[in-house]
Scaffold this motif. Structure first.
Motif, PDB file in Angstrom:
ATOM      1  N   ASP A 160      -6.468   5.021  -3.878  1.00  0.00           N
ATOM      2  CA  ASP A 160      -6.270   6.030  -2.835  1.00  0.00           C
ATOM      3  C   ASP A 160      -6.490   5.337  -1.494  1.00  0.00           C
ATOM      4  O   ASP A 160      -7.571   4.804  -1.244  1.00  0.00           O
ATOM      5  N   PHE A 161      -5.472   5.328  -0.625  1.00  0.00           N
ATOM      6  CA  PHE A 161      -5.633   4.541   0.598  1.00  0.00           C
ATOM      7  C   PHE A 161      -6.573   5.167   1.629  1.00  0.00           C
ATOM      8  O   PHE A 161      -6.795   4.601   2.698  1.00  0.00           O
ATOM      9  N   PHE A 162      -7.159   6.329   1.283  1.00  0.00           N
ATOM     10  CA  PHE A 162      -8.228   6.853   2.137  1.00  0.00           C
ATOM     11  C   PHE A 162      -9.600   6.365   1.672  1.00  0.00           C
ATOM     12  O   PHE A 162     -10.617   6.714   2.266  1.00  0.00           O
ATOM     13  N   MET A 217      -0.106  -0.757  -4.812  1.00  0.00           N
ATOM     14  CA  MET A 217      -1.149   0.275  -4.911  1.00  0.00           C
ATOM     15  C   MET A 217      -0.550   1.633  -4.581  1.00  0.00           C
ATOM     16  O   MET A 217       0.192   1.764  -3.609  1.00  0.00           O
ATOM     17  N   ASP A 218      -0.854   2.602  -5.416  1.00  0.00           N
ATOM     18  CA  ASP A 218      -0.418   3.980  -5.136  1.00  0.00           C
ATOM     19  C   ASP A 218      -1.293   4.888  -5.985  1.00  0.00           C
ATOM     20  O   ASP A 218      -2.176   4.408  -6.729  1.00  0.00           O
ATOM     21  N   LEU A 219      -1.075   6.181  -5.885  1.00  0.00           N
ATOM     22  CA  LEU A 219      -1.847   7.111  -6.697  1.00  0.00           C
ATOM     23  C   LEU A 219      -1.467   6.897  -8.173  1.00  0.00           C
ATOM     24  O   LEU A 219      -0.294   6.626  -8.481  1.00  0.00           O
ATOM     25  N   PHE A 223       2.915  -1.744   4.527  1.00  0.00           N
ATOM     26  CA  PHE A 223       3.030  -0.273   4.504  1.00  0.00           C
ATOM     27  C   PHE A 223       4.468   0.117   4.811  1.00  0.00           C
ATOM     28  O   PHE A 223       4.920  -0.013   5.946  1.00  0.00           O
ATOM     29  N   ARG A 224       5.195   0.576   3.822  1.00  0.00           N
ATOM     30  CA  ARG A 224       6.579   1.011   4.094  1.00  0.00           C
ATOM     31  C   ARG A 224       6.667   2.525   3.938  1.00  0.00           C
ATOM     32  O   ARG A 224       6.318   3.071   2.887  1.00  0.00           O
ATOM     33  N   TRP A 225       7.135   3.192   5.002  1.00  0.00           N
ATOM     34  CA  TRP A 225       7.279   4.650   4.988  1.00  0.00           C
ATOM     35  C   TRP A 225       5.954   5.342   4.675  1.00  0.00           C
ATOM     36  O   TRP A 225       5.905   6.321   3.944  1.00  0.00           O
ATOM     37  N   VAL A 280       0.852  -1.190   0.000  1.00  0.00           N
ATOM     38  CA  VAL A 280       0.000   0.000   0.000  1.00  0.00           C
ATOM     39  C   VAL A 280       0.894   1.249   0.000  1.00  0.00           C
ATOM     40  O   VAL A 280       1.736   1.407   0.884  1.00  0.00           O
ATOM     41  N   GLY A 281       0.711   2.124  -0.990  1.00  0.00           N
ATOM     42  CA  GLY A 281       1.612   3.268  -1.145  1.00  0.00           C
ATOM     43  C   GLY A 281       2.976   2.774  -1.589  1.00  0.00           C
ATOM     44  O   GLY A 281       4.008   3.244  -1.118  1.00  0.00           O
ATOM     45  N   GLY A 282       2.979   1.837  -2.516  1.00  0.00           N
ATOM     46  CA  GLY A 282       4.219   1.137  -2.931  1.00  0.00           C
ATOM     47  C   GLY A 282       5.049   1.884  -3.953  1.00  0.00           C
ATOM     48  O   GLY A 282       5.987   1.314  -4.507  1.00  0.00           O
TER      49      GLY A 282
HETATM   50  C1  LIG Z   1       7.299   8.126   1.563  1.00  0.00           C
HETATM   51  S1  LIG Z   1       6.623   7.387   0.148  1.00  0.00           S
HETATM   52  C2  LIG Z   1       6.971   5.665   0.416  1.00  0.00           C
HETATM   53  C3  LIG Z   1       6.954   4.887  -0.844  1.00  0.00           C
HETATM   54  C4  LIG Z   1       7.287   3.401  -0.734  1.00  0.00           C
HETATM   55  N1  LIG Z   1       6.384   2.695   0.148  1.00  0.00           N
HETATM   56  C5  LIG Z   1       8.735   3.187  -0.315  1.00  0.00           C
HETATM   57  O1  LIG Z   1       8.963   2.586   0.738  1.00  0.00           O
HETATM   58  O2  LIG Z   1       9.629   3.634  -1.039  1.00  0.00           O
HETATM   59  C6  LIG Z   1       4.874   7.502   0.449  1.00  0.00           C
HETATM   60  C7  LIG Z   1       4.024   6.944  -0.680  1.00  0.00           C
HETATM   61  O3  LIG Z   1       2.631   7.085  -0.332  1.00  0.00           O
HETATM   62  C8  LIG Z   1       1.919   7.392  -1.514  1.00  0.00           C
HETATM   63  N2  LIG Z   1       0.634   8.010  -1.179  1.00  0.00           N
HETATM   64  C9  LIG Z   1       0.431   9.216  -0.590  1.00  0.00           C
HETATM   65  N3  LIG Z   1      -0.892   9.446  -0.458  1.00  0.00           N
HETATM   66  C10 LIG Z   1      -1.527   8.361  -0.952  1.00  0.00           C
HETATM   67  C11 LIG Z   1      -2.899   7.999  -1.054  1.00  0.00           C
HETATM   68  N4  LIG Z   1      -3.867   8.814  -0.620  1.00  0.00           N
HETATM   69  N5  LIG Z   1      -3.201   6.798  -1.587  1.00  0.00           N
HETATM   70  C12 LIG Z   1      -2.206   5.964  -2.018  1.00  0.00           C
HETATM   71  N6  LIG Z   1      -0.892   6.257  -1.942  1.00  0.00           N
HETATM   72  C13 LIG Z   1      -0.553   7.447  -1.417  1.00  0.00           C
HETATM   73  C14 LIG Z   1       2.860   8.334  -2.228  1.00  0.00           C
HETATM   74  O4  LIG Z   1       2.536   8.478  -3.595  1.00  0.00           O
HETATM   75  C15 LIG Z   1       4.213   7.665  -1.992  1.00  0.00           C
HETATM   76  O5  LIG Z   1       4.525   6.747  -2.997  1.00  0.00           O
END
Ligand SMILES: C[S@@+](CC[C@H](N)C(=O)[O-])C[C@H]1O[C@@H](n2cnc3c(N)ncnc32)[C@H](O)[C@@H]1O
Length: 414
Positions: free
Chosen positions: A296-298, A271-273, A310-312, A248-250
């Motif tokens: 969108d994870f919301f 999954m990401d935007l 969920f990383r970072w 999630v947010g990958g």
């Molecule tokens: C700090 S980055 C971490 C990316 C990845 N997980 C990594 O470890 O490299 C945060 C990620 O969250 C994604 N993100 C932010 N808001 C989001 C949302 N509402 N839905 C899905 N992804 C989202 C961003 O696009 C970004 O890729």
């Protein structure tokens, strides 16, 4: 007992010798700032790496003691030079293995020569970026050559010295101006004259989003503590068998690719935007095991999986948003489903080596400036899971030695 400064000097000497002897006995190059100097020391021994880190921590302390208390509040925290080096893409304009005059380089960059000269001389002095071996002529250092050859490392420089630095300058104004600590009430927002939080700002700016994704890749590849090897070796992925893992947010699938390479039974859904995923490139041989989904994870999660990873992610969001993200999973969680988080655990004061504490406190301040979020301490995690839903099981923590990010697991109990 000898005075502290002598004791520190002694430790530095002993530990530096260990490093130097290791390099020599393994026919590895000695550290150097020269253009052909090593970018990475390639130490493959825990003991020697510990000696290196101890020497670094002792150097920090010795430097501060020898400079004295008054100097400690005067370091020039000025990122203008590095910001310019990124914006004008200066490393790529300096020829490899040769020198170029300030005059010619200024022309190539479209900058006034005196400004280019002071930008470069500051970078040489403060970052050891470039060299001026002959008065008026610039050549590469190991660092600038590395930047010239690595676009994602330049993305990292841009994110730190442009986006972060501008946001830092406005953070206290944001604290004074806003009370609610929302992600769109930050130093970042004031600096960029926007009422959007960072991620929605990026969503409508593809070039900035691409740079952000590149910087994430660089922070993963180029900062040893962030190496995905800690994640790969620090959690029993093998025991999950043929599991489906949603990242999630990958981002651009960098972690999913590494997990898929290491564990041939795993299937991954990144999954990401949508704008972020557009830049993801999955190698052909993994395309049957890695899928990309704009999500969108919301919004409610609709994919049933064994693991939601969920990383970072959570360090980017204030508590109520972290709770909201977790709640979106609830409808698809089956008994035994796992939530696996890869994020920093903020240590208590003086409980970890100085370099570790320094790094995490630095990132914590970045989180304040960008998102009004924070690096959470160990005891802060479980109450947030339980607030999202009491059926999230008790948290289990894994701390791979040397890793900046811990692994946190919760198993759905319903
Ligand atoms: C700090 S980055 C971490 C990316 C990845 N997980 C990594 O470890 O490299 C945060 C990620 O969250 C994604 N993100 C932010 N808001 C989001 C949302 N509402 N839905 C899905 N992804 C989202 C961003 O696009 C970004 O890729």
């Amino acid at each position: 007992m000898p005075p502290r400064i002598e004791e520190l000097a002694e430790h530095i000497n002993t530990n530096t010798q260990k490093v130097s002897q290791y390099l020599e006995s393994h026919s590895l190059p000695q550290p150097s700032f020269d253009e052909d100097g090593p970018v990475d020391l390639q130490i493959n021994s825990q003991e020697v790496d510990n000696a290196r880190r101890e020497a670094i921590n002792n150097c920090y302390e010795l430097l501060d003691l020898l400079q004295g208390p008054k100097a400690l509040v005067r370091p020039v925290a000025n990122a203008t030079s590095a910001q310019a080096i990124h914006r004008y893409d200066i490393p790529a304009k300096v020829p490899l293995g040769r020198e170029i005059s300030f005059k010619d380089l200024a022309e190539k960059c479209g900058l006034h020569e005196p400004d280019l000269r002071r930008i470069i001389r500051f970078a040489i002095t403060y970052h050891r970026l470039f060299q001026e071996k002959r008065d008026g002529f610039v050549s590469h250092s190991a660092t600038s050559r590395w930047l010239a050859e690595n676009p994602v490392a330049m993305d990292g420089v841009g994110l730190i010295h442009d986006t972060f630095y501008r946001s830092f300058a406005w953070t206290v104004d944001a604290l004074q101006q806003f009370d609610d600590q929302e992600p769109n009430q930050t130093g970042f927002c004031l600096a960029h004259n926007t009422d959007e939080g960072l991620f929605s700002y990026l969503a409508s700016r593809p070039e900035d989003a691409k740079r952000f994704g590149g910087a994430m890749k660089s922070f993963t590849a180029d900062i040893p503590g962030n190496s995905p090897s800690f994640l790969i070796n620090g959690y029993p992925w093998e025991s999950l068998g043929p599991a489906t893992v949603v990242d999630v947010g990958g981002s651009q699938a960098q972690i999913a690719i590494m997990l898929a390479e290491a564990f041939p039974k795993l299937n991954l859904i990144v999954m990401d935007l949508p704008d972020v995923l557009r830049h993801a490139q999955v190698p052909e041989h993994l395309s049957n095991r890695i899928q990309l989904h704009g999500h969108d994870f919301f919004e409610k999660q609709s994919t049933v999986a064994d693991v939601y990873f969920f990383r970072w992610i959570f360090h980017d969001w204030p508590d109520k948003y972290m709770i909201k993200i977790l709640r979106q999973l609830v409808p698809v969680l089956r008994p035994g489903a796992r939530i696996i988080v890869n994020d920093s655990i903020c240590p208590g004061p003086n409980t970890v080596p100085y370099d570790v504490e320094r790094t995490i406190r630095g990132v914590d301040m970045v989180m304040l400036s960008l998102h009004n979020s924070r690096e959470r301490e160990k005891g802060e995690w479980e109450p947030l899971f339980k607030a999202a839903d009491p059926r999230f099981g008790a948290l289990k923590f894994y701390h791979p030695q040397g890793a900046s990010l811990s692994i946190i697991e919760s198993i759905w109990q319903a």
